[in-house]
Design an enzyme around this catalytic site. Structure first.
Site, PDB file in Angstrom:
ATOM      1  N   THR A 223      -2.705  -9.851  -1.120  1.00  0.00           N
ATOM      2  CA  THR A 223      -1.105  -9.795  -2.451  1.00  0.00           C
ATOM      3  C   THR A 223      -0.034  -8.797  -1.918  1.00  0.00           C
ATOM      4  O   THR A 223       0.646  -8.671  -2.924  1.00  0.00           O
ATOM      5  CB  THR A 223      -1.455  -8.694  -3.842  1.00  0.00           C
TER       6      THR A 223
ATOM      7  N   LYS B  27      -3.115  -2.807  15.581  1.00  0.00           N
ATOM      8  CA  LYS B  27      -4.014  -1.823  15.136  1.00  0.00           C
ATOM      9  C   LYS B  27      -5.539  -1.446  15.772  1.00  0.00           C
ATOM     10  O   LYS B  27      -5.352  -0.268  16.283  1.00  0.00           O
ATOM     11  CB  LYS B  27      -4.872  -2.887  14.287  1.00  0.00           C
TER      12      LYS B  27
ATOM     13  N   ILE C  54       1.301  -1.568   0.039  1.00  0.00           N
ATOM     14  CA  ILE C  54      -0.059   0.006   0.090  1.00  0.00           C
ATOM     15  C   ILE C  54       0.890   1.258  -0.081  1.00  0.00           C
ATOM     16  O   ILE C  54       0.525   2.537  -1.065  1.00  0.00           O
ATOM     17  CB  ILE C  54      -0.565   0.093   1.387  1.00  0.00           C
TER      18      ILE C  54
ATOM     19  N   TYR D 101      -1.462  -8.470  16.313  1.00  0.00           N
ATOM     20  CA  TYR D 101      -1.146  -7.709  15.560  1.00  0.00           C
ATOM     21  C   TYR D 101      -2.069  -7.145  15.368  1.00  0.00           C
ATOM     22  O   TYR D 101      -2.851  -5.669  15.838  1.00  0.00           O
ATOM     23  CB  TYR D 101      -1.767  -8.540  13.833  1.00  0.00           C
TER      24      TYR D 101
HETATM   25  N1  LIG Z   1      -3.067  -5.992   3.295  1.00  0.00           N
HETATM   26  C1  LIG Z   1      -4.123  -5.366   4.180  1.00  0.00           C
HETATM   27  O1  LIG Z   1      -4.718  -6.609   4.169  1.00  0.00           O
HETATM   28  C2  LIG Z   1      -3.732  -4.820   5.203  1.00  0.00           C
HETATM   29  C3  LIG Z   1      -5.202  -4.242   6.509  1.00  0.00           C
HETATM   30  C4  LIG Z   1      -5.452  -3.591   6.536  1.00  0.00           C
HETATM   31  C5  LIG Z   1      -4.191  -2.898   7.540  1.00  0.00           C
HETATM   32  N2  LIG Z   1      -3.014  -3.118   6.820  1.00  0.00           N
HETATM   33  C6  LIG Z   1      -1.965  -2.144   7.368  1.00  0.00           C
HETATM   34  O2  LIG Z   1      -1.659  -1.593   5.892  1.00  0.00           O
HETATM   35  C7  LIG Z   1      -0.159  -1.497   5.934  1.00  0.00           C
HETATM   36  C8  LIG Z   1       1.224  -1.584   4.681  1.00  0.00           C
HETATM   37  O3  LIG Z   1       1.174  -2.657   5.187  1.00  0.00           O
HETATM   38  P1  LIG Z   1       1.290  -3.834   3.393  1.00  0.00           P
HETATM   39  O4  LIG Z   1      -0.177  -4.352   3.755  1.00  0.00           O
HETATM   40  O5  LIG Z   1       1.496  -2.548   1.925  1.00  0.00           O
HETATM   41  O6  LIG Z   1       2.344  -4.546   4.148  1.00  0.00           O
HETATM   42  P2  LIG Z   1       3.824  -4.863   3.262  1.00  0.00           P
HETATM   43  O7  LIG Z   1       3.510  -4.762   2.015  1.00  0.00           O
HETATM   44  O8  LIG Z   1       4.690  -5.968   4.046  1.00  0.00           O
HETATM   45  O9  LIG Z   1       4.883  -3.089   3.470  1.00  0.00           O
HETATM   46  C9  LIG Z   1       4.574  -3.160   4.999  1.00  0.00           C
HETATM   47  C10 LIG Z   1       5.925  -1.286   4.708  1.00  0.00           C
HETATM   48  O10 LIG Z   1       6.162  -1.645   5.932  1.00  0.00           O
HETATM   49  C11 LIG Z   1       7.678  -0.919   5.895  1.00  0.00           C
HETATM   50  N3  LIG Z   1       8.366  -2.248   7.469  1.00  0.00           N
HETATM   51  C12 LIG Z   1       7.341  -3.241   7.894  1.00  0.00           C
HETATM   52  N4  LIG Z   1       8.249  -3.455   8.577  1.00  0.00           N
HETATM   53  C13 LIG Z   1       9.276  -2.102   8.645  1.00  0.00           C
HETATM   54  C14 LIG Z   1      10.659  -1.728   9.680  1.00  0.00           C
HETATM   55  N5  LIG Z   1      11.113  -2.439  11.118  1.00  0.00           N
HETATM   56  N6  LIG Z   1      10.972  -0.677  10.124  1.00  0.00           N
HETATM   57  C15 LIG Z   1      11.054   0.252   9.003  1.00  0.00           C
HETATM   58  N7  LIG Z   1       9.892  -0.482   7.268  1.00  0.00           N
HETATM   59  C16 LIG Z   1       8.858  -1.322   7.962  1.00  0.00           C
HETATM   60  C17 LIG Z   1       8.474  -2.437   5.154  1.00  0.00           C
HETATM   61  O11 LIG Z   1       9.399  -1.353   4.068  1.00  0.00           O
HETATM   62  P3  LIG Z   1      10.391  -2.799   4.311  1.00  0.00           P
HETATM   63  O12 LIG Z   1      10.017  -4.481   4.171  1.00  0.00           O
HETATM   64  O13 LIG Z   1      11.261  -2.583   3.427  1.00  0.00           O
HETATM   65  O14 LIG Z   1      11.093  -3.491   5.171  1.00  0.00           O
HETATM   66  C18 LIG Z   1       7.020  -1.970   3.998  1.00  0.00           C
HETATM   67  O15 LIG Z   1       7.519  -1.242   2.791  1.00  0.00           O
HETATM   68  C19 LIG Z   1       0.497  -2.104   7.324  1.00  0.00           C
HETATM   69  O16 LIG Z   1      -0.036  -1.120   8.463  1.00  0.00           O
HETATM   70  C20 LIG Z   1      -0.599  -3.049   7.675  1.00  0.00           C
HETATM   71  O17 LIG Z   1      -0.986  -3.395   9.090  1.00  0.00           O
HETATM   72  C21 LIG Z   1      -2.716  -3.613   6.062  1.00  0.00           C
END
Ligand SMILES: NC(=O)c1ccc[n+]([C@@H]2O[C@H](COP(=O)([O-])OP(=O)(O)OC[C@H]3O[C@@H](n4cnc5c(N)ncnc54)[C@H](OP(=O)(O)O)[C@@H]3O)[C@@H](O)[C@H]2O)c1
Length: 301
Positions: free
Chosen positions: A213, A178, A20, A174
């Site tokens: 995804t 949240k 995202i 988790y």
């Molecule tokens: N996907 C879903 O269904 C969903 C639903 C509700 C909420 N969310 C929320 O959306 C947000 C983005 O998640 P996403 O789904 O896009 O997952 P994602 O593709 O895994 O992206 C997560 C991002 O967070 C970074 N990150 C994780 N741990 C980190 C750390 N220790 N230090 C610095 N950066 C870190 C990762 O960067 P690196 O890998 O480069 O460290 C990556 O850029 C999250 O807050 C998640 O809880 C997601």
């Protein structure tokens, strides 16, 4: 971020190397903004910065930061504070789910450290810069999963409970993080409103949708992976990174959210968050514990 000044706007968005966040960086840079983004993966981060800067009117700068490390969070805040004289939006989007209980060098459970304490500390350290920027916004990527989160802060075991010391379940940890995101946003919004130092600064959080995804599900149990895949295959249940980014960027830049604060926003606009997130006593207690865990005075801004 008023559209007329979009080209001068500075946004700090965490977690822009994937999912995202990566899609949101592109949308923000398309407005002409300078976007500072962070993540741990240098290669992905540099590619996002180079590609998006080449393809949009904006500019993207990547910083490699592990948000699990409180000293790295402090260094990030001080670098942004030194280099920029404004911060139009601080977007806390980085997040993870960890299959096993891991502890950071600061002695905090990893999910809590990255998903909640890093936003708390980064906002604390950048609050003066936000207060000095007219119409600044804080935006947190929360989740509808916060509704199943529990934070039990009734006794002296507070810190242990928050830290999952009394037993670890990945989904519970988790969901708790949240819930902490939503409770933090609501408490922050009230405190920003009450402080003369932060007049006009708003704070809102977003549920981006269920997006199977992204990289979020890479470190979950095989059962959770299977369930995620199955759920994602059901028509109408999941969505994609572009929709998640659209929601996040709308709250960050749309005029409709310029003067609104303390909202939890889903796909169709503001929704009522869970009763726990709205519980003023819980929010206040969480705020104070979070301050203790990152070593700052809780009476801010
Ligand atoms: N996907 C879903 O269904 C969903 C639903 C509700 C909420 N969310 C929320 O959306 C947000 C983005 O998640 P996403 O789904 O896009 O997952 P994602 O593709 O895994 O992206 C997560 C991002 O967070 C970074 N990150 C994780 N741990 C980190 C750390 N220790 N230090 C610095 N950066 C870190 C990762 O960067 P690196 O890998 O480069 O460290 C990556 O850029 C999250 O807050 C998640 O809880 C997601």
């Amino acid at each position: 971020m008023a559209p007329t000044t979009a080209a001068e706007s500075v946004v700090l968005l965490t977690g822009g190397t994937s999912g995202i966040g990566r899609a949101a960086v592109r949308r923000l840079a398309a407005t002409g903004a300078t976007v500072v983004t962070v993540g741990r993966d240098r290669e992905r981060g540099r590619a996002v910065a180079a590609d998006v800067t080449a393809e949009t009117p904006g500019r993207v700068e990547f910083r490699r930061v592990d948000l699990a490390d409180q000293s790295a969070v402090r260094n990030l805040a001080s670098a942004v504070d030194d280099e920029y004289d404004r911060l139009d939006a601080l977007v806390h989007n980085a997040g993870l789910s960890s299959k096993e209980r891991r502890e950071t060098a600061d002695g905090v459970e990893l999910t809590l450290a990255v998903n909640h304490l890093a936003p708390y500390l980064l906002t604390h350290d950048l609050v003066d810069l936000l207060g000095a920027t007219r119409g600044a916004r804080v935006v947190v990527t929360a989740s509808s999963v916060h509704r199943r989160g529990k934070i039990d802060l009734d006794d002296s075991e507070d810190l242990d409970a928050l830290n999952s010391r009394s037993g670890y379940d990945a989904l519970d940890a988790y969901a708790r993080s949240k819930l902490a995101n939503v409770a933090f946003t609501l408490e922050l919004a009230e405190r920003l409103r009450a402080s003369a130092r932060t007049e006009g600064v708003v704070a809102n959080c977003v549920h981006p949708g269920f997006i199977p995804t992204t990289g979020l599900y890479r470190d979950v149990s095989w059962r959770a992976k299977l369930l995620t895949r199955l759920a994602g295959a059901v028509p109408g249940v999941g969505t994609d990174v572009e929709e998640g980014a659209r929601r996040l960027v709308a709250v960050t830049t749309d005029d409709a959210y310029a003067d609104r604060t303390g909202l939890y926003v889903g796909g169709d606009g503001p929704e009522q968050p869970s009763a726990a997130a709205r519980d003023a006593a819980l929010r206040e207690r969480l705020w104070r514990l979070s301050a203790a865990l990152v070593g700052v005075d809780p009476d801010w801004p």
